[in-house]
Each structure stands twice: as structure tokens, then as C-alpha cells.
Write a protein that holds these residues in place. Structure first.
Motif, short mmCIF file in Angstrom:
data_model
loop_
_atom_site.label_atom_id
_atom_site.label_comp_id
_atom_site.label_asym_id
_atom_site.label_seq_id
_atom_site.Cartn_x
_atom_site.Cartn_y
_atom_site.Cartn_z
N ILE A 76 0.87 -1.18 0.00
CA ILE A 76 0.00 0.00 0.00
C ILE A 76 0.90 1.22 0.00
O ILE A 76 1.79 1.35 0.85
N TRP A 88 1.53 5.61 -1.35
CA TRP A 88 1.12 6.85 -1.99
C TRP A 88 1.81 6.93 -3.34
O TRP A 88 3.03 6.80 -3.43
N ASP A 133 -2.55 9.82 -5.09
CA ASP A 133 -3.50 9.13 -4.25
C ASP A 133 -2.87 7.81 -3.81
O ASP A 133 -1.82 7.39 -4.33
N TYR A 134 -3.52 7.13 -2.86
CA TYR A 134 -3.03 5.82 -2.42
C TYR A 134 -3.40 4.76 -3.45
O TYR A 134 -4.49 4.80 -4.04
N HIS A 136 0.49 10.54 6.23
CA HIS A 136 -0.03 9.31 5.66
C HIS A 136 -1.10 8.67 6.55
O HIS A 136 -1.03 8.75 7.79
#
Length: 229
Positions: free
Chosen positions: A183, A185, A191-192, A215
Motif C-alpha cells: 500500500i 502513496w 492518491d493511495y 499518511h
């Protein structure tokens, strides 16, 4: 668990973390916070240099070292099982490091425990699909980037076979749907994004630190995974 065993277990816990709150100790050992205070005081009185920092918890003063601990047969068996799972589900570099750690653990075990562990080693097998194991050694790089808040540059192939180069800030590593996902950025998408590790073609460390300072926690993404397995 008698008090002597609990005191030793608390000491091991303190050595395994930078800070441990009284509430965390209370929860783990099913004792009251007042009992935690008494136990910590007893450890301090015996010469263990334990200090406390407000809002963060107890910690052992730098420089103190506890001699190697003994492992119970149940603990050793659990570690052996995890070694086999790491071989099946992680990459080769991670599997090698886990095996190296197990070698050190075996070195402090008693002879009869080693014999029993060898029996379990031969008698415990896993069946898994090759596609579950990562062919590239990306897990250690991702872990280091997360720990040190360093950016990664990846070449990525999505579900439609489209390739792109992404500069990412990895914040979490999650195993779900029979695969490892990072996961992160994404600077390109601002965006993630959820990147599946077996779709990453290459990975480089450009050297820059995180630019984003706020974050989201990984728990946010765990609560919103697309599947429940």
C-alpha cells in the motif's frame, strides 16, 4: 503463570519493543495496571535499568543486554511452522533470513528439543501453488523503505498488461487474496494505490525520503480490503 515467570516475560517484552505501555503489559498478562507498577518496580529493584517516558511507556535503558533465552517446545514448534509458511508465501531473500534466524534459535535449544524439532520438521509439509511465492526479492526492499520512510521507483504491470513507472511512498505490506500487496502513496496518481508485488517488474531506491507527512495508517486499508481472505 507464576510471578517469577511473569517478571521474566515482562522483561523479554520490554526488550522486544522500544516502548511498552502499562496498559499493553496489563492486557498481555491479564493483570491489573497496579500489578504492572509493582512488577516493574520489582524488576528495577533487581538491577534492570527500566525508565519511563510520558505518553510512550516503559523502556529499557540503552546498553542493557539480556542473555539468550530458552524456548519452550511449543514456541519452537510454532517457529518451525512459520518457517515453512515463509518459504511458501514470501520471497527467497526473506525465506533465507528466516532460516538464518531459526539457526540461531536452534543454537540455544537443548539436545532433546532439537531431536523432537527434527521429527516435526520432517513430518510437517505444506502444499501450495508456485504463483503464491514471489520470484523477485522485493519484500526486504519494501520493508526497509517502510521502516526508513524512503521512496521507491517501480515498474508496474496492471491487470490489463499496461506498464508504467511509478514513484511511490510505501506505508504498508499486506497479504490477502493469496498475494502480497504494498500500500503506497503514488506520486503519479496523487492518491493511495494497492500494488500487487508479483506485478512489479523492477524496483529501485532513488534515495529520496517521504514528501507526504500525513499518511493514513495501514489499519485504514485493512478495514477496506476488497475481499475477506
Amino acid at each position: 503463570m507464576n510471578r517469577l515467570d511473569r517478571l521474566f516475560a515482562i522483561l523479554v517484552l520490554l526488550q522486544s519493543k522500544k516502548f511498552v505501555t502499562a496498559e499493553r503489559i496489563s492486557e498481555k498478562f491479564q493483570i491489573s495496571v497496579r500489578t504492572v507498577y509493582r512488577d516493574v518496580k520489582a524488576l528495577t529493584a533487581s538491577g534492570i535499568p527500566i525508565s519511563y517516558e510520558a505518553t510512550r511507556g516503559y523502556f529499557i535503558v540503552s546498553g542493557f543486554f539480556l542473555s539468550p533465552v530458552a524456548f519452550s517446545m511449543e514456541e519452537s514448534s510454532a517457529l518451525l511452522l512459520m518457517e515453512k509458511m515463509v518459504r511458501a508465501l514470501a520471497d527467497k531473500a526473506t525465506a533465507i533470513q528466516y532460516t538464518n534466524a531459526m539457526t540461531k534459535i536452534r543454537a540455544v535449544m537443548k539436545g532433546n528439543q532439537l531431536e523432537l524439532l527434527d521429527v516435526l520438521d520432517e513430518s510437517t509439509q505444506l502444499q501450495f501453488q508456485d504463483i503464491w511465492q514471489l520470484q523477485e526479492n522485493f519484500i526486504p526492499k519494501v520493508q526497509q523503505a517502510i521502516a526508513h520512510k524512503k521512496q521507491l521507483e517501480i515498474s508496474y504491470k496492471d491487470k490489463s498488461e499496461q506498464q508504467s513507472v511509478r514513484l511511490i511512498e510505501p506505508i504498508g505490506l499486506i497479504f490477502y487474496a493469496f498475494g502480497w500487496h504494498v500500500i503506497a502513496w503514488c506520486h503519479l496518481r496523487q492518491d493511495y494505490r494497492d500494488f500487487k508485488l508479483n506485478r512489479i517488474l523492477s524496483m529501485k531506491e532513488p534515495g529520496g525520503g517521504f514528501e507526504k507527512t500525513d499518511h493514513l495508517p495501514v489499519s485504514h486499508f485493512m478495514d477496506n480490503l476488497p475481499v475477506k481472505y
